[in-house]
Design a protein around this motif. Structure first.
Motif, PDB file in Angstrom:
ATOM      1  N   ASP A 211       1.283  -5.597   5.319  1.00 33.92           N
ATOM      2  CA  ASP A 211       1.963  -6.418   6.317  1.00 33.92           C
ATOM      3  C   ASP A 211       1.749  -5.778   7.679  1.00 33.92           C
ATOM      4  OD1 ASP A 211       3.652  -8.586   4.920  1.00 33.92           O
ATOM      5  OD2 ASP A 211       3.968  -6.784   3.719  1.00 33.92           O
TER       6      ASP A 211
ATOM      7  N   ASP B 274       3.305  -2.543  13.920  1.00 29.76           N
ATOM      8  CA  ASP B 274       3.949  -2.081  12.693  1.00 29.76           C
ATOM      9  C   ASP B 274       3.025  -2.343  11.520  1.00 29.76           C
ATOM     10  OD1 ASP B 274       6.441  -1.093  13.603  1.00 29.76           O
ATOM     11  OD2 ASP B 274       7.188  -3.137  13.815  1.00 29.76           O
TER      12      ASP B 274
ATOM     13  N   ASP C 279       2.984  -1.957   7.253  1.00 28.75           N
ATOM     14  CA  ASP C 279       3.703  -1.696   6.010  1.00 28.75           C
ATOM     15  C   ASP C 279       2.744  -1.896   4.848  1.00 28.75           C
ATOM     16  OD1 ASP C 279       6.556  -1.219   6.772  1.00 28.75           O
ATOM     17  OD2 ASP C 279       6.279  -3.179   7.711  1.00 28.75           O
TER      18      ASP C 279
ATOM     19  N   SER D  83       2.794  -1.703   0.753  1.00 24.16           N
ATOM     20  CA  SER D  83       3.684  -1.635  -0.411  1.00 24.16           C
ATOM     21  C   SER D  83       2.857  -1.592  -1.683  1.00 24.16           C
ATOM     22  CB  SER D  83       4.601  -2.861  -0.451  1.00 24.16           C
ATOM     23  OG  SER D  83       5.361  -2.948   0.726  1.00 24.16           O
TER      24      SER D  83
ATOM     25  N   THR E  33       7.290   1.346  -0.088  1.00 22.59           N
ATOM     26  CA  THR E  33       6.637   0.833   1.108  1.00 22.59           C
ATOM     27  C   THR E  33       6.495   1.982   2.081  1.00 22.59           C
ATOM     28  OG1 THR E  33       7.537  -1.391   0.816  1.00 22.59           O
ATOM     29  CG2 THR E  33       6.790  -0.788   3.037  1.00 22.59           C
TER      30      THR E  33
ATOM     31  N   HIS F 163       5.859   2.764   5.836  1.00 20.45           N
ATOM     32  CA  HIS F 163       5.929   2.108   7.146  1.00 20.45           C
ATOM     33  C   HIS F 163       5.379   3.049   8.201  1.00 20.45           C
ATOM     34  CE1 HIS F 163       7.417  -0.089  10.592  1.00 20.45           C
ATOM     35  NE2 HIS F 163       7.844   1.060  11.064  1.00 20.45           N
TER      36      HIS F 163
ATOM     37  N   HIS G  56       4.242   3.041  12.569  1.00 19.46           N
ATOM     38  CA  HIS G  56       4.268   2.332  13.847  1.00 19.46           C
ATOM     39  C   HIS G  56       3.333   3.055  14.808  1.00 19.46           C
ATOM     40  CE1 HIS G  56       5.875  -0.108  17.133  1.00 19.46           C
ATOM     41  NE2 HIS G  56       5.783   0.990  17.866  1.00 19.46           N
TER      42      HIS G  56
END
Length: 132
Positions: A68, A77, A79, A81, A123, A125, A127
């Protein structure tokens, strides 16, 4: 660019990292069409980050993951998973090691890096700030 631009895809197979890099490029192109501009360094860093995170998810978590991407006003961003509850484990490396440097590289390229799990998967994450 008024609203965030998002992309989602499920990724698997031997070309997963290449597909993830292509998704980053598509997101940047969508932003351009919407009147936004993504710094080239952000796109380059994001391509490297998704390559590493997706490559590791495919290699260590059964071969399938989801990606994502969300372009926000302050940056990008990412992500990734997968179905493994095991968090990434940084490894000690030396000059002769063939691997183990990816997590450190990802950490240096991102302003935020976290792992969330629910016992059935996780997940990662990341940034990347728009203003490098």
């Amino acid at each position: 660019m008024a609203a965030p631009i998002r992309r989602h895809c499920d990724i698997h197979g031997p070309y997963a990292a290449a597909r993830a890099r292509a998704e980053v490029h598509r997101l940047v192109q969508e932003a351009l069409l919407a009147g936004g501009l993504v710094d080239q360094a952000v796109e380059d860093d994001a391509a490297l980050v998704v390559s590493e995170l997706v490559g590791n998810a495919v290699r260590h978590a059964g071969g399938v993951c989801s990606l994502d991407l969300s372009l926000e006003p302050d940056g990008l961003d990412i992500d990734v998973s997968d179905s493994s509850p095991e968090p990434p484990r940084p490894r000690a490396t030396d000059t002769t090691s063939e691997g183990g440097r990816g997590w450190g590289i990802v950490a240096r390229l991102t302003s935020e890096l976290s792992v969330q799990g629910d016992g059935r998967g996780k997940t990662v994450h990341a940034h990347i700030d728009q203003a490098h």
